[in-house]
Design an enzyme around this catalytic site. Sequence first.
Site, PDB file in Angstrom:
ATOM      1  N   SER A 173     -17.937  21.473  14.975  1.00 48.42           N
ATOM      2  CA  SER A 173     -18.945  22.549  15.020  1.00 48.42           C
ATOM      3  C   SER A 173     -19.381  22.783  16.454  1.00 48.42           C
ATOM      4  O   SER A 173     -19.190  21.908  17.304  1.00 48.42           O
ATOM      5  CB  SER A 173     -20.181  22.138  14.207  1.00 48.42           C
ATOM      6  OG  SER A 173     -20.988  21.254  14.985  1.00 48.42           O
ATOM      7  N   ASP A 174     -19.979  23.927  16.710  1.00 47.32           N
ATOM      8  CA  ASP A 174     -20.604  24.098  18.002  1.00 47.32           C
ATOM      9  C   ASP A 174     -21.915  23.297  17.989  1.00 47.32           C
ATOM     10  O   ASP A 174     -22.343  22.769  16.973  1.00 47.32           O
ATOM     11  CB  ASP A 174     -20.840  25.596  18.295  1.00 47.32           C
ATOM     12  CG  ASP A 174     -21.004  25.848  19.791  1.00 47.32           C
ATOM     13  OD1 ASP A 174     -20.802  26.993  20.226  1.00 47.32           O
ATOM     14  OD2 ASP A 174     -21.319  24.882  20.526  1.00 47.32           O
ATOM     15  N   PHE A 175     -22.562  23.264  19.121  1.00 48.03           N
ATOM     16  CA  PHE A 175     -23.718  22.401  19.382  1.00 48.03           C
ATOM     17  C   PHE A 175     -24.851  22.641  18.378  1.00 48.03           C
ATOM     18  O   PHE A 175     -25.530  23.648  18.426  1.00 48.03           O
ATOM     19  CB  PHE A 175     -24.231  22.685  20.798  1.00 48.03           C
ATOM     20  CG  PHE A 175     -25.152  21.650  21.349  1.00 48.03           C
ATOM     21  CD1 PHE A 175     -26.461  21.551  20.910  1.00 48.03           C
ATOM     22  CD2 PHE A 175     -24.720  20.762  22.318  1.00 48.03           C
ATOM     23  CE1 PHE A 175     -27.317  20.600  21.416  1.00 48.03           C
ATOM     24  CE2 PHE A 175     -25.576  19.803  22.848  1.00 48.03           C
ATOM     25  CZ  PHE A 175     -26.892  19.716  22.392  1.00 48.03           C
TER      26      PHE A 175
END
Length: 696
Positions: free
Chosen positions: A266-268
Site C-alpha cells: 500500500s502507499d503510506f
Amino acid sequence: MRIVSILSLLLTASLSAQTIDDRVEALLKTMTLEEKVGQLCQYVPDQDEWFDAMPRGLAGSVFGTPGAERSNDMQRIAIAGSRLRIPVLVGHDVIHGYKTIFPIPLAIASSWDPKLAELSARVAAREARAAGIRWTFAPMIDIARDPRWGRVAEGAGEDPYLSSLMAAAYVRGFQGDLGPQSVLATAKHFVAYGAPEGGRDYGPAEISEATLREVYLPPYRAAVDAGVASIMSAFDSVNGVPSSANRRLMTGVLRGEWKFRGFVDSDFAAVEQLINHGIAGTKEEAAIKAITAGVDIDMVDATYQTLVAAVRDHRLQEFVVDDAVRRVLRAKFAVCLFDDPYTDETLAAKVWLTKEHREAARRVAQRSIVLLKNQGAVLPLSKSGTVAVFGELADSKEDMLGSWAGEGRAEDAISALEGIRNAAGNGARILFAKGSDDAIAKEADVIIAVLGETREMSGEAASRSSLDLPGTQEQLLESLVATGKPVVLVVMAGRPLSIAWAATHVPAIVNAWQLGTEGGNALADVLFGDVNPSGRLPITVPRTVGQVPIHYAHLPSGRPASPDDKFTNKYEDVAIGPLYPFGFGLSYTSFAYSNLRIQGMTVSADIRNTGSLTGDEVVQLYIRDVVASVSRPVRELKRFARVTLKPGETKHVEFTLTPRDLEFWSERGWITEPGTFRVWIAPDSEHGLEGTLEWK
Ligand code: GLC
C-alpha cells in the site's frame, strides 16, 4: 543463441521459480498466524510498533534508508532474534537516483530514450544496494494530463505509449538480473493517481473504463510484462472505489488478466485512510477490505496487525493471509535476501558518486533538455564576451536535484551558474545577480535568466492553482528583456509552466526541468553548443492554467475548434491549442521530412538534416481512427525513433504497425474495426507528413 543454451536457460529459470516456490511453501507451513501477519507489516525504523515487532520477527519490511551498517544490524536482529530467521526487506524511495541524482523522471521522459531511463535506474540500484536497500518504491508511472498536480514531475508525462516504454525500461534497470547490484522495483501508484479532480493531490478520479484501459493502465501492463516485482496501491479513489481496496483492478485485472505474480504494497498509511474514504469504520475493517482486494503489505500504519484477531474470530479466512505472505516471501527469495541478507559496508565509498555515475547523470541530463525557441540563433552562446546570469535558481544546487532526490546532497550538485562558469572557463566573463541589477545587465553581451520553481513546488502534496512563473520572476524577466540585450530563458521546474509572455518576447527558451547532480554542467553543455539539444516534450505546455486539462490525444468535438467560428470547441479569451505541443522540441540544426510511403501496415519517410550541425531527431508516428463505433482521439502516438543525422545526411525511417496498435476498448474488450486510419510521421503531435492506411 544455440537451441541447447535456450533450453538450458528456460530449464534454469523454471527450476529457480520451482525452487523459490518450494522454499516458500516449506517456510509458510511452519509459520504461526502472528508470524505470517508480521510479514505483511512494514514499519519505519524506530516507529513505536517497530521496537516490539522487529525482535520478534514480526516486521516483514522496513521503509527508509538506514545505511548498510544499520541495515545489517536490523538483519542480525531479524535473523538471529526471530524463530524462523526471516530477513527484513528494506525499501526506500529511490526514484531518480540514490546519491548520484539523475534528472527528474519527467525530464528523462523528454529524452524519448528508454535506454537512458534504464541506465539511470541501473546506477540508482547499484548505489542503493550499497546502502542496504533491496527494494525501491519506483518507477512512478502515473499518466498525468493536469500539470497542476505536483507529481507530474515524477512520471513520464501524458502519453501511455511513451510512458509504457519508460516503465519497462526502469523495471529492467532497477531489477536487472536481481543480483547483487539490483533492487526490486515497484510500479506506482496503482491506479490513475495522476488524474485527481482539479489536479489536487490525493483527490478522487472519475474515469471511464475505456480511458482507464487505454490511458492509465497500459504503463502498469508494461511494467508487469517487464517482470516488476511489486505494485504500490494508490491513495486515490477511481469512480468511487478507493484504489487500496479495489479488488476488481488489483485482483481481477492485475492478477487475473495480467497474471501478475508479484506483491502489492500500500502507499503510506493508505490502508487506514480507507476510513477517511468512508468505506471502513475501523482499522480492522480497513485491513480486511485491503487484503481481500489484493494489498499484501500495509505501509507503516500498523493496520494489518488487526488481521490476527480477524482470522482468529473468523472475520477473515487464513488462506487470504497465506496468499499474501507467499507473494512477499517469493520476492524475498528472488532478491537473494535469504541467501545473501547482508551488505558489504565498504561498498558505498566505492560506488557512490563515481566519475562513471556522474558522467552517466550528465549524459542523461544533456538529452533531457528541450529547446523551445531559438529566434535569431541566439543559441548556442560563444565562450567569449560577457554573459550575465540572473535568477535565484541559477545559484541553487538544491533545486537542481528536484523532488524525491533520494539521498542526493546539494553540495554534490552543480548549479546552473557553476556549470556555466565551468563551461566558459577563461573564455567568457560570467556575471551573476539573483534579482534585477542594471549594472551587470548593461555590461552583458547576452543575458541568461534561470527562472522557474524550487524543488518543493512540485512532487508530492505540491499541487498549484497557477502555472505561471512563481513570485516576481515574470517581472524580472520583463525587465531583462527591456534592456534590449539578447535574453535566454532557462526554465527550471518540475512541471510545464505557462510561459506565454516569454514565448512571445524572449528570443531563446530552454526547458531544463530539474536535471540532477550534473545538471549545471549538462545545461551549460547545451547553452554553449557542446551538445546539440534533442529533448522533446512528454507533456503539453498550456498557454494558461485555464486551458487545463489539455493534451494532444483528446477526443474530437462535433464543432472542432476554429478561430473563424465562434460556435466551436474553444475559449474566447485565449488562442486555440497549447503553447507548445506534446512531442515538440527544437535543435541547433534543422530537419526536413519527405517521401511518406505507406505499404500495408508499414509507414516510412525520409528525414534529412538540413542544417550545419549533427543532431538527433525524434521521429514520431501517430494514427487516427477516422470512423469507428465510438469517437477516437485526434492523434495517438504509436511509435517513435531517435535518429542521429550529420549535416546533409538523410535517413529512411520505417515503422510497422500491428493490429494491436489499432485496438480500442469496448464493452466486448479490446477490438479493432476495419476502416481508414490517418497516419503521420511527424516531429511533434501537431505537424508531420500525413497519409492514410486501410485496415480490412
Ligand atoms: C508517499 C508517496 C509514495 C512513496 C511513499 C513512501 O506518500 O505517495 O510515492 O513511495 O509515500 O515514501
